[in-house]
Design a protein around this motif. Structure first.
Motif, PDB file in Angstrom:
ATOM      1  N   LEU A 125      19.998 -18.434  74.155  1.00  0.00           N
ATOM      2  CA  LEU A 125      19.011 -18.003  73.161  1.00  0.00           C
ATOM      3  C   LEU A 125      19.619 -17.143  72.056  1.00  0.00           C
ATOM      4  O   LEU A 125      19.222 -17.250  70.896  1.00  0.00           O
ATOM      5  N   TRP A 126      20.572 -16.263  72.408  1.00  0.00           N
ATOM      6  CA  TRP A 126      21.095 -15.321  71.435  1.00  0.00           C
ATOM      7  C   TRP A 126      22.523 -15.579  70.992  1.00  0.00           C
ATOM      8  O   TRP A 126      23.033 -14.840  70.150  1.00  0.00           O
ATOM      9  N   ALA A 127      23.192 -16.599  71.512  1.00  0.00           N
ATOM     10  CA  ALA A 127      24.564 -16.855  71.089  1.00  0.00           C
ATOM     11  C   ALA A 127      24.850 -18.327  70.818  1.00  0.00           C
ATOM     12  O   ALA A 127      25.931 -18.647  70.340  1.00  0.00           O
ATOM     13  N   ASN A 128      23.924 -19.219  71.137  1.00  0.00           N
ATOM     14  CA  ASN A 128      24.152 -20.644  70.876  1.00  0.00           C
ATOM     15  C   ASN A 128      23.206 -21.162  69.797  1.00  0.00           C
ATOM     16  O   ASN A 128      23.655 -21.516  68.705  1.00  0.00           O
ATOM     17  N   PHE A 129      21.927 -21.231  70.111  1.00  0.00           N
ATOM     18  CA  PHE A 129      20.958 -21.723  69.128  1.00  0.00           C
ATOM     19  C   PHE A 129      20.999 -20.811  67.900  1.00  0.00           C
ATOM     20  O   PHE A 129      20.936 -19.605  67.999  1.00  0.00           O
ATOM     21  N   GLY A 130      21.118 -21.408  66.738  1.00  0.00           N
ATOM     22  CA  GLY A 130      21.152 -20.627  65.506  1.00  0.00           C
ATOM     23  C   GLY A 130      22.544 -20.310  65.005  1.00  0.00           C
ATOM     24  O   GLY A 130      22.706 -19.758  63.929  1.00  0.00           O
ATOM     25  N   TYR A 131      23.567 -20.631  65.765  1.00  0.00           N
ATOM     26  CA  TYR A 131      24.947 -20.385  65.341  1.00  0.00           C
ATOM     27  C   TYR A 131      25.693 -21.712  65.265  1.00  0.00           C
ATOM     28  O   TYR A 131      25.521 -22.581  66.105  1.00  0.00           O
ATOM     29  N   ALA A 132      26.540 -21.855  64.272  1.00  0.00           N
ATOM     30  CA  ALA A 132      27.465 -22.985  64.131  1.00  0.00           C
ATOM     31  C   ALA A 132      26.765 -24.340  64.093  1.00  0.00           C
ATOM     32  O   ALA A 132      27.289 -25.334  64.599  1.00  0.00           O
ATOM     33  N   GLY A 133      25.591 -24.398  63.521  1.00  0.00           N
ATOM     34  CA  GLY A 133      24.909 -25.668  63.286  1.00  0.00           C
ATOM     35  C   GLY A 133      24.663 -26.485  64.532  1.00  0.00           C
ATOM     36  O   GLY A 133      24.161 -25.987  65.545  1.00  0.00           O
ATOM     37  N   ASP A 134      25.028 -27.756  64.489  1.00  0.00           N
ATOM     38  CA  ASP A 134      24.786 -28.676  65.603  1.00  0.00           C
ATOM     39  C   ASP A 134      25.552 -28.282  66.860  1.00  0.00           C
ATOM     40  O   ASP A 134      25.075 -28.520  67.971  1.00  0.00           O
ATOM     41  N   LEU A 135      26.733 -27.693  66.697  1.00  0.00           N
ATOM     42  CA  LEU A 135      27.497 -27.247  67.860  1.00  0.00           C
ATOM     43  C   LEU A 135      26.699 -26.221  68.663  1.00  0.00           C
ATOM     44  O   LEU A 135      26.670 -26.279  69.892  1.00  0.00           O
ATOM     45  N   GLY A 136      26.030 -25.317  67.988  1.00  0.00           N
ATOM     46  CA  GLY A 136      25.211 -24.325  68.674  1.00  0.00           C
ATOM     47  C   GLY A 136      24.038 -24.942  69.412  1.00  0.00           C
ATOM     48  O   GLY A 136      23.683 -24.514  70.515  1.00  0.00           O
ATOM     49  N   VAL A 137      23.444 -25.963  68.818  1.00  0.00           N
ATOM     50  CA  VAL A 137      22.319 -26.649  69.467  1.00  0.00           C
ATOM     51  C   VAL A 137      22.805 -27.391  70.715  1.00  0.00           C
ATOM     52  O   VAL A 137      22.198 -27.298  71.784  1.00  0.00           O
ATOM     53  N   VAL A 138      23.909 -28.113  70.585  1.00  0.00           N
ATOM     54  CA  VAL A 138      24.465 -28.836  71.732  1.00  0.00           C
ATOM     55  C   VAL A 138      24.872 -27.850  72.821  1.00  0.00           C
ATOM     56  O   VAL A 138      24.578 -28.058  74.008  1.00  0.00           O
ATOM     57  N   ALA A 139      25.532 -26.749  72.442  1.00  0.00           N
ATOM     58  CA  ALA A 139      25.940 -25.741  73.422  1.00  0.00           C
ATOM     59  C   ALA A 139      24.725 -25.126  74.106  1.00  0.00           C
ATOM     60  O   ALA A 139      24.738 -24.881  75.317  1.00  0.00           O
ATOM     61  N   GLY A 140      23.663 -24.889  73.351  1.00  0.00           N
ATOM     62  CA  GLY A 140      22.443 -24.329  73.932  1.00  0.00           C
ATOM     63  C   GLY A 140      21.785 -25.270  74.924  1.00  0.00           C
ATOM     64  O   GLY A 140      21.359 -24.844  76.007  1.00  0.00           O
ATOM     65  N   PHE A 141      21.708 -26.539  74.579  1.00  0.00           N
ATOM     66  CA  PHE A 141      21.121 -27.497  75.518  1.00  0.00           C
ATOM     67  C   PHE A 141      22.003 -27.692  76.751  1.00  0.00           C
ATOM     68  O   PHE A 141      21.492 -27.829  77.860  1.00  0.00           O
ATOM     69  N   PHE A 142      23.306 -27.678  76.568  1.00  0.00           N
ATOM     70  CA  PHE A 142      24.199 -27.785  77.725  1.00  0.00           C
ATOM     71  C   PHE A 142      24.059 -26.560  78.628  1.00  0.00           C
ATOM     72  O   PHE A 142      24.072 -26.678  79.851  1.00  0.00           O
ATOM     73  N   ALA A 143      23.909 -25.382  78.023  1.00  0.00           N
ATOM     74  CA  ALA A 143      23.695 -24.169  78.817  1.00  0.00           C
ATOM     75  C   ALA A 143      22.361 -24.239  79.563  1.00  0.00           C
ATOM     76  O   ALA A 143      22.247 -23.740  80.688  1.00  0.00           O
ATOM     77  N   SER A 144      21.363 -24.875  78.961  1.00  0.00           N
ATOM     78  CA  SER A 144      20.069 -25.056  79.645  1.00  0.00           C
ATOM     79  C   SER A 144      20.236 -25.909  80.898  1.00  0.00           C
ATOM     80  O   SER A 144      19.696 -25.578  81.964  1.00  0.00           O
ATOM     81  N   ILE A 145      20.986 -26.984  80.783  1.00  0.00           N
ATOM     82  CA  ILE A 145      21.244 -27.852  81.941  1.00  0.00           C
ATOM     83  C   ILE A 145      22.043 -27.089  82.996  1.00  0.00           C
ATOM     84  O   ILE A 145      21.778 -27.198  84.199  1.00  0.00           O
ATOM     85  N   THR A 146      22.999 -26.282  82.545  1.00  0.00           N
ATOM     86  CA  THR A 146      23.803 -25.495  83.476  1.00  0.00           C
ATOM     87  C   THR A 146      22.944 -24.448  84.194  1.00  0.00           C
ATOM     88  O   THR A 146      23.188 -24.153  85.375  1.00  0.00           O
ATOM     89  N   CYS A 147      21.950 -23.915  83.524  1.00  0.00           N
ATOM     90  CA  CYS A 147      21.010 -22.989  84.184  1.00  0.00           C
ATOM     91  C   CYS A 147      20.313 -23.681  85.351  1.00  0.00           C
ATOM     92  O   CYS A 147      20.159 -23.097  86.433  1.00  0.00           O
ATOM     93  N   VAL A 148      19.901 -24.918  85.142  1.00  0.00           N
ATOM     94  CA  VAL A 148      19.251 -25.679  86.218  1.00  0.00           C
ATOM     95  C   VAL A 148      20.225 -25.874  87.381  1.00  0.00           C
ATOM     96  O   VAL A 148      19.856 -25.717  88.558  1.00  0.00           O
ATOM     97  N   LEU A 149      21.492 -26.181  87.069  1.00  0.00           N
ATOM     98  CA  LEU A 149      22.499 -26.341  88.121  1.00  0.00           C
ATOM     99  C   LEU A 149      22.705 -25.038  88.892  1.00  0.00           C
ATOM    100  O   LEU A 149      22.863 -25.056  90.120  1.00  0.00           O
ATOM    101  N   CYS A 150      22.689 -23.917  88.189  1.00  0.00           N
ATOM    102  CA  CYS A 150      22.847 -22.616  88.860  1.00  0.00           C
ATOM    103  C   CYS A 150      21.677 -22.333  89.804  1.00  0.00           C
ATOM    104  O   CYS A 150      21.882 -21.819  90.911  1.00  0.00           O
ATOM    105  N   VAL A 151      20.474 -22.682  89.390  1.00  0.00           N
ATOM    106  CA  VAL A 151      19.313 -22.496  90.262  1.00  0.00           C
ATOM    107  C   VAL A 151      19.435 -23.402  91.487  1.00  0.00           C
ATOM    108  O   VAL A 151      19.148 -22.980  92.619  1.00  0.00           O
TER     109      VAL A 151
END
Length: 169
Positions: A125-151
């Protein structure tokens, strides 16, 4: 279920690297986009490259000419500017070293799979989405999937250690 924890650790590493890349690109584009930082049209100032200003007059020799542009934006203790510029870089480094370097591990990040989940949620939320354009969006969505894996690791592979000691012992 050790395989799930291994895959999740690799995903956490990718999240850290992607967030660090977001931070680096954000800093680089902050420098590149500073077209107005050095302007030869200002009397008494000579530009060295695109970002360094040099005074040709004695009364300007001790003035902070670099503060007119890049220096104040890049290196500051003004919390808003500092946090906006450096958050992705620091969070990416903390993620990489926090999971993979025992001597640099931040206990609050890798205490459990749920603490990693919370860290990644804050990071996306605070370091991916909104930074570095599309890279930030892709990184944010990948981190979302990784959150599910951690759970999933929390419930299915609870005893697996969060960190791996690649660096340090």
């Amino acid at each position: 279920m050790g395989g799930l924890a291994s895959v999740t650790r690799i995903c956490i590493l990718i999240c850290g690297i992607a967030t660090l890349a977001c931070g680096i690109f954000h800093i680089v584009f902050k420098l590149v986009d500073g077209d107005e930082w050095c302007n030869d049209n200002i009397p008494g100032i000579k530009c060295i490259g695109t970002i360094l200003a040099w005074s040709n007059e004695k009364d300007l020799a001790l003035r902070d000419l670099q503060a007119l542009g890049w220096r104040r934006d890049m290196f500051t203790f003004q919390l808003d500017t500092f946090a906006d510029l450096w958050t992705p870089t620091f969070m990416g480094i903390a993620t990489i070293f926090g999971i993979f370097a025992k001597n640099m591990r931040l206990g609050i990040i890798c205490r459990s799979w749920l603490s990693v989940t919370l860290w990644l949620a804050v990071m996306l939320l605070w370091a991916n989405f909104g930074y570095a354009g599309d890279l930030g969006v892709v990184a944010g969505f990948f981190a979302s999937i990784t959150c599910v894996l951690c759970v999933l690791c929390h419930f299915l592979d609870y005893d697996a250690p969060v960190g791996v000691d690649f660096i340090g012992s």
